[in-house]
Write a protein that holds these residues in place. Structure first.
Motif, short mmCIF file in Angstrom:
data_model
loop_
_atom_site.label_atom_id
_atom_site.label_comp_id
_atom_site.label_asym_id
_atom_site.label_seq_id
_atom_site.Cartn_x
_atom_site.Cartn_y
_atom_site.Cartn_z
N ILE A 77 7.53 -11.10 0.76
CA ILE A 77 6.61 -10.87 -0.16
C ILE A 77 5.33 -10.87 0.36
N LYS A 78 4.44 -9.86 0.07
CA LYS A 78 3.03 -9.70 0.48
C LYS A 78 2.31 -9.52 -1.04
N LEU A 79 1.45 -10.51 -1.36
CA LEU A 79 0.60 -10.39 -2.26
C LEU A 79 -0.74 -10.67 -2.00
N GLY A 80 -1.70 -9.59 -2.14
CA GLY A 80 -2.97 -9.52 -1.57
C GLY A 80 -2.92 -9.70 0.04
N THR A 82 -1.84 -12.46 1.23
CA THR A 82 -0.82 -13.77 1.60
C THR A 82 0.61 -13.09 1.74
N LEU A 83 1.15 -13.25 2.94
CA LEU A 83 2.52 -13.13 3.18
C LEU A 83 3.29 -14.34 3.46
N ALA A 84 4.55 -14.18 2.50
CA ALA A 84 5.39 -15.11 2.63
C ALA A 84 6.98 -14.79 2.85
N THR A 85 7.67 -15.65 3.37
CA THR A 85 9.22 -15.41 3.50
C THR A 85 9.91 -15.91 1.98
N THR A 86 10.83 -15.17 1.50
CA THR A 86 11.19 -15.50 0.17
C THR A 86 12.81 -16.09 0.47
N PHE A 248 3.75 -2.17 -6.51
CA PHE A 248 3.49 -3.00 -7.56
C PHE A 248 2.08 -3.44 -7.47
N ALA A 249 1.35 -3.74 -8.54
CA ALA A 249 0.04 -4.58 -8.57
C ALA A 249 0.10 -5.96 -8.96
N VAL A 250 -0.92 -6.77 -8.67
CA VAL A 250 -0.65 -8.24 -8.73
C VAL A 250 -1.97 -8.56 -9.47
N PRO A 251 -1.62 -9.20 -10.55
CA PRO A 251 -2.75 -9.90 -11.26
C PRO A 251 -3.59 -11.26 -10.49
N GLY A 252 -4.46 -11.72 -10.94
CA GLY A 252 -5.00 -12.95 -10.62
C GLY A 252 -4.35 -14.10 -11.09
N VAL A 253 -4.42 -15.27 -10.55
CA VAL A 253 -3.80 -16.53 -10.83
C VAL A 253 -4.41 -16.82 -12.21
N SER A 254 -3.69 -18.01 -13.04
CA SER A 254 -4.26 -18.47 -14.29
C SER A 254 -3.43 -19.99 -14.07
N ALA A 273 -7.20 -12.98 -2.23
CA ALA A 273 -7.60 -11.31 -2.49
C ALA A 273 -6.87 -10.94 -3.82
N LEU A 274 -6.75 -11.83 -4.95
CA LEU A 274 -6.36 -11.53 -5.93
C LEU A 274 -7.45 -11.20 -7.09
N PRO A 275 -7.01 -10.41 -8.11
CA PRO A 275 -5.89 -9.20 -8.35
C PRO A 275 -5.87 -8.47 -7.12
N SER A 276 -4.79 -7.97 -6.88
CA SER A 276 -4.57 -6.82 -5.85
C SER A 276 -4.07 -5.64 -6.54
N ALA A 277 -4.52 -4.45 -6.16
CA ALA A 277 -4.11 -3.24 -6.55
C ALA A 277 -2.65 -2.64 -6.22
N ALA A 278 -2.19 -1.89 -7.04
CA ALA A 278 -0.84 -1.24 -6.53
C ALA A 278 -1.06 -0.63 -5.07
N GLY A 279 -0.25 -0.70 -4.29
CA GLY A 279 -0.24 -0.06 -2.75
C GLY A 279 -0.73 -1.02 -1.74
N LYS A 280 -1.43 -2.32 -2.17
CA LYS A 280 -1.46 -3.42 -1.10
C LYS A 280 -0.72 -4.45 -1.17
N ASN A 281 0.39 -4.31 -1.92
CA ASN A 281 1.30 -5.33 -1.86
C ASN A 281 2.91 -4.95 -1.70
N ASN A 282 3.70 -5.90 -1.22
CA ASN A 282 5.18 -5.33 -0.66
C ASN A 282 5.95 -6.39 -0.76
N LEU A 283 7.29 -6.05 -1.19
CA LEU A 283 8.41 -6.98 -1.40
C LEU A 283 9.39 -6.27 -0.67
#
Length: 319
Positions: A77-80, A82-86, A248-254, A273-283
């Protein structure tokens, strides 16, 4: 680069002293506790909400109740930036389908539809916030020589009931199967216990689709899970393919900070780099397996089809 409010710094630095006593990290999602070990062909449906009133009320003629389960052992999963394995993730819910309109109502199990195994964020807190020229953050960065303080565990959690389930899309590639609202819990002593990417009111909404065509198979079985070509129940299997979503889009942290007041939200958002708009993230979910299960002839069990499905599921629980 924006600095933290001065009023936050004394409280933050005081809270850091409490970290020395150790704050345990959760290693398993609470909702996994409701899962049952199931026999035979019932195995994928360990959390099917067969006892929900909406499932029990399905008569088999106007409304049909089925169990849905989708599982993947690994992915990415890529959020902003940041890329991590699930780790392994398990999505389960019930569906009540109206035979006249084709509309499907999703019924989530207790604890939420999705259960995700905790996974570590590469680089830990150093990767999420450091280095930094902002005093309050650089003070934290200097203390991250202990791996237990640097470690960040991320767990995907349900943030609402899935929507728009399309059973036909699950048999094809390139079409959205279901909308899944989630949030991601980030755990680290410095981040506190309420640090999330997404919330129940502003979730990440994943819309997975098959990236390749799945293999389709059907199996009949008895109430106890034993295979039987003339059995009361039927399971449809969609296997051997990957699923994903790149829109998908990603909101910021809270809620990020040792005081759980969001005092470090800005630092994590800035570095990741959050929030991150749709098209910049991947699962991507590797080797996904999706199953639907229910009565082979629900109309023959009317008006008690929902209750018969529940009784059959309970007969399949491993003793």
């Amino acid at each position: 680069m924006r600095a933290a409010p001065k009023s936050v710094r004394p409280a933050l630095l005081g809270a850091l002293m409490a970290v020395a006593v150790g704050i345990p990290l959760s290693t398993s999602p609470a909702s996994a506790a409701s899962a049952q070990e199931m026999n035979g062909h019932w195995a994928p449906f360990s959390r099917c909400p067969v006892d929900d009133p909406a499932m029990l009320a399905a008569d088999g003629r106007t409304d049909i109740a089925i169990c849905v389960a989708s599982h993947s052992e690994s992915g990415s999963i890529k959020l902003g930036n940041t890329l991590a394995t699930t780790g392994a993730n398990d999505l389960q819910f019930g569906v009540v389908r109206n035979t006249a309109t084709g509309e499907s109502r999703i019924v989530p199990p207790a604890g939420g539809a999705i259960v995700g195994a905790p996974t570590e964020i590469p680089g830990g807190l150093l990767g999420l916030m450091c280095p930094s020229g902002i005093p309050v953050v650089s003070d934290i960065c200097k203390q991250l020589t202990d791996n237990s303080l640097n470690r960040v565990v991320a767990t995907v959690q349900s943030a609402g009931t899935p929507r728009n389930f399309d059973v036909a899309a699950g048999m094809q590639s390139g079409k959205t199967i279901v909308d899944i609202p989630v949030r991601i819990h980030l755990e680290n002593p410095f981040l506190g216990s309420k640090c999330y990417i997404g919330t129940t009111s502003d979730p990440i909404v994943l819309r997975p689709q098959n990236l390749t065509q799945p293999a389709v198979a059907s199996k009949r079985f008895d109430a106890n899970g034993t295979a039987n070509t003339g059995g009361l129940l039927n399971r449809i299997e969609l296997t051997g393919n990957s699923q994903g979503d790149a829109a998908f889009a990603v909101p910021g942290v809270s809620g990020c900070g040792p005081l759980t007041l969001g005092e470090l939200n800005w630092a994590v958002n800035l570095k990741t780099a959050l929030p991150s708009a749709a098209g910049k993230n991947n699962l991507v979910l590797n080797n996904a397996a999706t199953y639907t299960g229910g009565l082979a002839s629900p109309g023959a069990a009317a008006p008690n089809a929902g209750r018969l499905l529940s009784e059959s599921w309970h007969a399949g629980v491993a003793r």
